[in-house]
Motif scaffolding. Structure first.
Motif, PDB file in Angstrom:
ATOM      1  N   ARG A   1     -88.707 -84.667 -32.839  1.00 57.45           N
ATOM      2  CA  ARG A   1     -87.293 -85.068 -32.835  1.00 57.45           C
ATOM      3  C   ARG A   1     -86.825 -85.446 -34.244  1.00 57.45           C
TER       4      ARG A   1
ATOM      5  N   SER B   1     -80.242 -78.486 -35.319  1.00 58.11           N
ATOM      6  CA  SER B   1     -80.324 -79.232 -34.061  1.00 58.11           C
ATOM      7  C   SER B   1     -78.970 -79.789 -33.648  1.00 58.11           C
TER       8      SER B   1
ATOM      9  N   TYR C   1     -81.633 -72.995 -28.699  1.00 56.56           N
ATOM     10  CA  TYR C   1     -82.669 -73.893 -29.244  1.00 56.56           C
ATOM     11  C   TYR C   1     -82.573 -75.271 -28.585  1.00 56.56           C
ATOM     12  N   VAL C   2     -81.355 -75.660 -28.224  1.00 56.65           N
ATOM     13  CA  VAL C   2     -81.164 -76.982 -27.596  1.00 56.65           C
ATOM     14  C   VAL C   2     -80.841 -76.858 -26.100  1.00 56.65           C
TER      15      VAL C   2
ATOM     16  N   ARG D   1     -80.489 -81.470 -23.103  1.00 54.42           N
ATOM     17  CA  ARG D   1     -80.276 -81.081 -24.488  1.00 54.42           C
ATOM     18  C   ARG D   1     -81.352 -81.688 -25.382  1.00 54.42           C
TER      19      ARG D   1
ATOM     20  N   PHE E   1     -83.725 -80.380 -28.966  1.00 51.48           N
ATOM     21  CA  PHE E   1     -84.072 -79.306 -29.901  1.00 51.48           C
ATOM     22  C   PHE E   1     -85.545 -78.977 -29.658  1.00 51.48           C
TER      23      PHE E   1
END
Ligand code: N01
Length: 550
Positions: free
Chosen positions: A495, A504, A510-511, A520, A522
């Motif tokens: 994170r 991100s 990707y999220v 949600r 990343f």
């Protein structure tokens, strides 16, 4: 257990066949994992619902599909003779060529005899050891050609990051009178769009490759765009035989260099900040990158993905190109993205923008005025029906977690992975999940995977897993599982490094933003590939630190 012993468990009347390692997926991950388990003398089986090898390259057969990492690098490095003998023909290989390569590897290493294709895993459950047997094992239920039950001491998920197509929630899809295709699930026999009116929904990487090809065939093409995307021309070309020879002469050295690079790729990476350049200098560099082609554009300067001001300069250059290439200013305006360049994965195309200059191609902006529904005759949007004969959904994937979560994986105490990952994926080093002993994920969430060069990323994971299996065998350890604390620390690290990158902070797969209701997070690890490998190796060197061995 070796091959003979595994066969014995059947003879002894056990209901399921038992292997040391059950590998799910016959893509590049599953194939290499099988090769490595054989080298260790372990019994293994590969299961895949596809009828052939190749994973993503088996399914994604849409027109124009090709890799946007150069073929020299997007290939296995484990077999020196293979990389010397295989002949890539183009800088960026087409899907058929990559699939031929996958088939060649399967034949070359005689992998098929330990594969059960047309066989889908519908559940995988960890069965705790009983009094007589202290360590547990995995039981997998399968359906299809070789449907039934398979047991494994270990299970390795080589299920890919982009393997569950995302069907858009558009009403009436089932009412459409014509054919509906998804780019990630394309008919093997191909599709002839000649003389047809076609609609494409989506403008991601798949659409951007498919649209120019479909437009060449179709009588008319209507593209429904929700979010405009940045794309850089591939400037693809045949490989120069002399250059190829030089690469081959030092292939091993190039592979080692790639491992030291932030994304595991030899890239034209600038050490300079764009903010320190004059307008002329930066424009010249952007032009040079545009002319060279490919995702290297994003590495024009070292702060493009780190700083919004720097990013805006690169983005503005591409916007200028769109205005220059697309003749109709209104269409150009709709096609022009205003978000962060490279936040969604940067696309690579051949003649994408110019395709909108064709009289037979129309663009419909469905950003603020979404598709209302699909009707038998076509797509209803902006209060009218766009009549079409075929509908192409280029709507992407439930990325990174979709396939694992649909497989009904249950860990210790019958805990469903779905429950464990209800707030997003959690694991240690992107390789293993606390509560799910003896299960490994190849290029799972929490690993560089989709932000790295996939095949070498797969090799790094598989090598690590194989070394781990050898270690467990040597030490007589039957169970391995991450401890919760190590998992939590790893997730926090993923994170924190993710937060620093602009990537991100916008909506992308990707999220998980492309799938309604998906938590949600990343998902990939954006710390560098060498740093990631260092952490994996360090854990191994310290006797698999962060894992509980039983
Ligand atoms: O999928 P995507 P993809 N109404 O998710 C739109 C890899 N790949 O298959 O952006 C209207 O990127 C959606 O709109 P929005 C690569 O990693 C690699 O193209 O969500 N539109 C978007 O435009 C890539 O990133 C290669 O607003 C809807 C599109 O569909 C990844 O695969 C080639 C919609 C989906 O784009 C995925 O790419 C191809 C709706 N209801 C793919 N729902 C190479 O190596 C979705 N969309 C070159």
């Amino acid at each position: 257990m070796n091959q003979t012993e595994s066969a014995k468990s059947l003879e002894n009347g056990s209901a399921a066949e038992r292997f040391d390692v059950v590998i799910v997926g016959a893509g590049f991950a599953g194939m290499y994992m099988l090769h490595k388990t054989r080298q260790l003398g372990l019994s293994a089986i590969v299961l895949d619902k596809a009828s052939g090898v190749g994973g993503t390259w088996y399914w994604n057969r849409y027109p124009g599909a090709r890799c946007d990492v150069d073929s020299i690098q997007y290939s296995y490095s484990f077999d020196e003779d293979l990389q010397q003998e295989w002949e890539w023909t183009e800088y960026y290989a087409t899907q058929p060529e990559i699939l031929r390569y996958a088939n060649h590897v399967a034949d070359r290493h005689d992998l098929r005899k330990d594969m059960r294709l047309n066989t889908e895993v519908v559940s995988a459950s960890f069965v705790e050891g009983t009094n007589g047997k202290k360590t547990g094992h995995w039981e997998l239920e399968t359906k299809g050609e070789h449907g039934g039950r398979v047991e494994g001491t270990f299970v390795v998920m080589g299920t890919g990051c982009l393997s569950t197509p995302n069907k858009p929630k558009v009403e009436g899809l089932e009412d459409f009178a014509g054919a509906v295709y998804h780019t990630g699930f394309w008919p093997h026999e191909g599709v002839d769009f000649t003389g047809k009116r076609v609609a494409v929904i989506g403008t991601g990487s798949s659409a951007i490759q498919a649209i120019p090809e479909i437009a060449k065939e179709a009588a008319h093409l209507t593209v429904f765009q929700r979010t405009p995307n940045y794309t850089i021309p591939a400037q693809n070309h045949p490989l120069d035989p002399k250059e190829y020879e030089e690469i081959r002469a030092r292939y091993g050295e190039l592979r080692e260099t790639a491992k030291t690079q932030p994304n595991g790729l030899i890239y034209d990476r600038s050490p300079r900040s764009v903010l320190e350049t004059s307008e002329e200098e930066r424009w010249a560099e952007f032009e040079r990158r545009w002319a060279k082609g490919g995702t290297n554009f994003i590495a024009s300067f070292n702060d493009v993905m780190m700083n919004t001001e720097a990013n805006e300069m690169a983005a503005e250059f591409v916007r200028g190109k769109i205005r220059e290439i697309v003749k109709d200013p209104k269409t150009a305006e709709i096609l022009t993205p205003h978000n962060i360049i490279g936040c969604k994965r940067l696309c690579v195309d051949t003649d994408y923008w110019a395709t909108y200059n064709r009289d037979t191609v129309d663009l419909v902006d469905v950003r603020n005025d979404p598709i209302e529904r699909v009707v038998p005759e076509g797509v209803k949007a902006h209060g009218k029906v766009f009549e079409v004969d075929a509908l192409v959904l280029a709507t992407g994937f439930d990325a990174m977690t979709g396939t694992l979560l649909r497989m009904n994986i249950r860990g210790r105490g019958d805990l469903p992975l779905k429950e464990k990952w209800a707030d997003g994926p959690r694991n240690y080093l992107g390789l293993a999940v606390a509560g799910f002993p003896n299960m490994f994920t190849v290029t799972g969430p929490g690993s560089p995977s989709v932000l790295a060069n996939m095949i070498p990323a797969i090799e790094q994971h598989v090598d690590w897993i194989a070394d781990c299996l050898a270690y467990l065998n040597e030490k007589g350890v039957g169970e391995i599982e991450p401890v919760e604390d190590a998992e939590s620390e790893w997730m926090e690290h993923v994170r924190v490094v993710g937060d620093v990158s602009l990537r991100s902070h916008c909506d992308s797969w990707y999220v998980g933003a492309n799938v309604p209701g998906k938590p949600r997070i990343f998902m990939p690890y954006i710390g560098s590939v060498p740093e990631y490998a260092r952490r994996c190796n360090e854990a191994a060197r310290k006797g698999y630190e962060g894992f509980r061995l039983a």
